[in-house]
Design a protein around this motif. Structure first.
Motif, PDB file in Angstrom:
ATOM      1  N   MET A   1      36.404-116.306  -0.672  1.00 61.33           N
ATOM      2  CA  MET A   1      34.999-116.615  -0.889  1.00 61.33           C
ATOM      3  C   MET A   1      34.211-116.099   0.308  1.00 61.33           C
ATOM      4  O   MET A   1      34.566-116.317   1.450  1.00 61.33           O
ATOM      5  N   THR A   3      30.831-115.688   2.801  1.00 56.58           N
ATOM      6  CA  THR A   3      29.820-116.567   3.378  1.00 56.58           C
ATOM      7  C   THR A   3      28.446-116.103   2.905  1.00 56.58           C
ATOM      8  O   THR A   3      28.159-114.907   2.924  1.00 56.58           O
ATOM      9  N   HIS A  32      29.747-129.253  -9.042  1.00 54.05           N
ATOM     10  CA  HIS A  32      30.153-129.165  -7.634  1.00 54.05           C
ATOM     11  C   HIS A  32      29.030-128.640  -6.749  1.00 54.05           C
ATOM     12  O   HIS A  32      29.011-128.893  -5.550  1.00 54.05           O
ATOM     13  N   SER A  61      30.774-123.503   0.052  1.00 47.75           N
ATOM     14  CA  SER A  61      31.033-123.271  -1.374  1.00 47.75           C
ATOM     15  C   SER A  61      29.815-123.643  -2.224  1.00 47.75           C
ATOM     16  O   SER A  61      29.529-122.990  -3.226  1.00 47.75           O
ATOM     17  N   CYS A  62      29.072-124.666  -1.810  1.00 52.55           N
ATOM     18  CA  CYS A  62      27.872-125.066  -2.530  1.00 52.55           C
ATOM     19  C   CYS A  62      26.787-124.000  -2.376  1.00 52.55           C
ATOM     20  O   CYS A  62      26.140-123.614  -3.343  1.00 52.55           O
ATOM     21  N   ALA A  64      27.228-120.851  -1.690  1.00 53.93           N
ATOM     22  CA  ALA A  64      27.669-119.674  -2.429  1.00 53.93           C
ATOM     23  C   ALA A  64      27.450-119.876  -3.925  1.00 53.93           C
ATOM     24  O   ALA A  64      27.072-118.936  -4.635  1.00 53.93           O
ATOM     25  N   GLY A  65      27.677-121.088  -4.415  1.00 51.55           N
ATOM     26  CA  GLY A  65      27.446-121.383  -5.826  1.00 51.55           C
ATOM     27  C   GLY A  65      25.984-121.239  -6.201  1.00 51.55           C
ATOM     28  O   GLY A  65      25.658-120.765  -7.293  1.00 51.55           O
TER      29      GLY A  65
END
Length: 69
Positions: A1, A3, A32, A61-62, A64-65
């Motif tokens: 993943m 950044t 999420h 991750s949030c 990126a989502g």
């Protein structure tokens, strides 16, 4: 993943959506990603525009989502 490299506020501004548009109504937004935003009292595009990535203190991750949506 990877950044995220763009501030989320910039992405929100570039979306062209009105400030009153609810985050939960974004197509492709997963639970999420939505849950940490809701816990940070971010419910609209305007709320998102008013914060920097550093202010949000959300998991990478949030962020990126959100970029993916």
């Amino acid at each position: 993943m990877s950044t995220p490299t763009t501030e989320i506020a910039d992405l929100a501004a570039a979306s062209g959506l009105p400030d009153s548009h609810l985050i939960r109504n974004l197509n492709g937004l997963t639970w999420h990603v939505f849950r940490p935003l809701a816990e940070a009292s971010i419910h609209t595009i305007g709320d998102l525009k008013a914060r920097t990535d550093a202010d949000l203190k959300l998991p990478v991750s949030c962020l990126a989502g959100l970029e993916a949506v």
